[in-house]
Design an enzyme around this catalytic site. Structure first.
Site, mmCIF file in Angstrom:
data_model
loop_
_atom_site.group_PDB
_atom_site.id
_atom_site.type_symbol
_atom_site.label_atom_id
_atom_site.label_comp_id
_atom_site.label_asym_id
_atom_site.label_seq_id
_atom_site.Cartn_x
_atom_site.Cartn_y
_atom_site.Cartn_z
ATOM 1 N N ASP A 25 -3.245 -5.156 -4.123
ATOM 2 C CA ASP A 25 -2.685 -6.306 -4.820
ATOM 3 C C ASP A 25 -3.721 -6.957 -5.735
ATOM 4 O O ASP A 25 -4.907 -7.001 -5.404
ATOM 5 C CB ASP A 25 -2.195 -7.330 -3.790
ATOM 6 C CG ASP A 25 -1.190 -8.304 -4.370
ATOM 7 O OD1 ASP A 25 -0.790 -8.133 -5.538
ATOM 8 O OD2 ASP A 25 -0.810 -9.250 -3.655
ATOM 9 N N GLY A 26 -3.259 -7.457 -6.881
ATOM 10 C CA GLY A 26 -4.123 -8.251 -7.750
ATOM 11 C C GLY A 26 -4.454 -7.649 -9.091
ATOM 12 O O GLY A 26 -5.252 -8.206 -9.844
ATOM 13 N N GLY A 28 -2.606 -7.429 -11.847
ATOM 14 C CA GLY A 28 -2.190 -8.303 -12.948
ATOM 15 C C GLY A 28 -3.083 -9.524 -13.087
ATOM 16 O O GLY A 28 -3.458 -9.908 -14.204
ATOM 17 N N HIS A 42 -3.454 -2.638 -14.168
ATOM 18 C CA HIS A 42 -2.900 -1.493 -13.436
ATOM 19 C C HIS A 42 -3.711 -0.229 -13.713
ATOM 20 O O HIS A 42 -3.948 0.578 -12.810
ATOM 21 C CB HIS A 42 -1.441 -1.282 -13.840
ATOM 22 C CG HIS A 42 -0.526 -2.374 -13.366
ATOM 23 N ND1 HIS A 42 -0.474 -2.792 -12.056
ATOM 24 C CD2 HIS A 42 0.373 -3.145 -14.049
ATOM 25 C CE1 HIS A 42 0.422 -3.759 -11.934
ATOM 26 N NE2 HIS A 42 0.943 -3.993 -13.137
ATOM 27 N N SER A 71 10.074 -0.988 -3.103
ATOM 28 C CA SER A 71 11.480 -0.970 -3.513
ATOM 29 C C SER A 71 11.871 -2.287 -4.167
ATOM 30 O O SER A 71 12.865 -2.348 -4.896
ATOM 31 C CB SER A 71 12.378 -0.690 -2.302
ATOM 32 O OG SER A 71 12.067 -1.559 -1.221
ATOM 33 N N LEU A 136 -8.792 14.988 3.887
ATOM 34 C CA LEU A 136 -8.172 13.665 3.952
ATOM 35 C C LEU A 136 -6.730 13.813 3.502
ATOM 36 O O LEU A 136 -6.443 14.593 2.590
ATOM 37 C CB LEU A 136 -8.901 12.681 3.025
ATOM 38 C CG LEU A 136 -8.246 11.307 2.813
ATOM 39 C CD1 LEU A 136 -8.542 10.392 4.007
ATOM 40 C CD2 LEU A 136 -8.751 10.648 1.532
ATOM 41 N N ILE A 197 2.754 -8.541 4.944
ATOM 42 C CA ILE A 197 2.797 -7.078 4.833
ATOM 43 C C ILE A 197 3.856 -6.603 3.846
ATOM 44 O O ILE A 197 3.909 -5.405 3.530
ATOM 45 C CB ILE A 197 2.997 -6.400 6.204
ATOM 46 C CG1 ILE A 197 4.321 -6.835 6.848
ATOM 47 C CG2 ILE A 197 1.831 -6.706 7.117
ATOM 48 C CD1 ILE A 197 4.621 -6.091 8.143
#
Length: 262
Positions: A25-26, A28, A42, A71, A136, A197
């Site tokens: 998150d963050g 923008g 982005h 979604s 991984l 979350i």
């Protein structure tokens, strides 16, 4: 296949999380602080995924799951959504071969039916190319929602096993969840300052340790990951047990180790 549920059996507790899940998150806000368009944030966020994957490999993390597009993100401005889809296409075209060369398996979870054929084809090709890699497992959640995941799992299970209509167990449902191939996350990280979350891995996060940071995703580097790991290592993961039981278990393990060395 995931071995079991943390509400049924106690998973192995390790110093380094076996599975890390991140809400990135963050992007923008990072761009806005620099008087740049949101798409620049982005783009920088995608660059940071590369360094995070590298850091997790170096630490011995086995599974890394990233929430790239929920979604609910379709509610964003149409031009931003379009750019995110294009960015995902570009990332797949440029990065999958590198992931494969480094032994990294790629998976995508979510309702992919809404995506354009080109994107779904690239996802399928990436999963096929990297399916045998062991270094991984990198999972990207796109058009994903935790409630959708549980609903689609129940729907598929009832179609395959209609006899369960009168009742079923967690172990019946587990194989149908999107992340049935992975253990439940040990550590959940969310950047950007929000402490929720957001409909991410609702089932799988039942006993996951939570870590929230004000740092915006493009700034979340290897040093920031170290801080998250240090916080995780200070947690007491009881899984319903008492602290005294944990100490007894540790003491029994230490004694067993001493006796085995004799």
């Amino acid at each position: 296949m995931a071995t079991t549920s943390s509400t049924i059996a106690i998973p192995e507790i390790r110093t380094i999380p076996r599975h890390i899940a991140i809400i990135m998150d963050g992007n923008g806000r990072w761009a806005k602080q620099r008087f740049l368009p949101r798409i620049a944030g982005h783009r920088r966020g995608v660059d940071n995924v590369r360094s995070t994957v590298r850091a997790c490999v170096e630490k011995g993390v086995e599974f890394l799951t990233l929430f790239a597009f929920s979604s609910e993100n379709w509610r964003r401005p149409a031009d931003e959504v379009s750019f995110l889809m294009q960015l995902f296409v570009i990332a797949l075209e440029q990065e999958v071969a590198k992931l494969h060369d480094n032994g990294i398996r790629f998976r995508a979870i979510g309702n992919l039916s809404r995506f354009e054929p080109r994107l779904t084809r690239l996802i399928s090709e990436a999963e096929l190319l990297t399916r045998d890699n062991k270094q991984l497992t990198l999972t990207v959640a796109v058009n994903y929602g935790g409630r959708w995941d549980v609903i689609q799992a129940v729907t598929r299970m009832m179609k395959d096993r209609p006899q369960l209509v009168d009742g079923f167990t967690e172990m019946d449902l587990l194989p149908y969840l999107s992340m049935a191939y992975a253990p439940e996350p040990d550590l959940f990280i969310r950047t950007g300052g929000e402490q929720r979350i957001s409909n991410f891995l609702l089932w799988q996060l039942a006993y996951t340790e939570m870590y929230f940071t004000e740092m915006l995703w493009p700034d979340f580097d290897a040093a920031a990951l170290e801080l998250a790991l240090a916080s995780y290592q200070q947690r007491e993961r009881r899984f319903g047990r008492t602290s005294d039981q944990l100490r007894e278990t540790k003491n029994e393990g230490s004694l067993r180790s001493i006796l085995e060395k004799r």
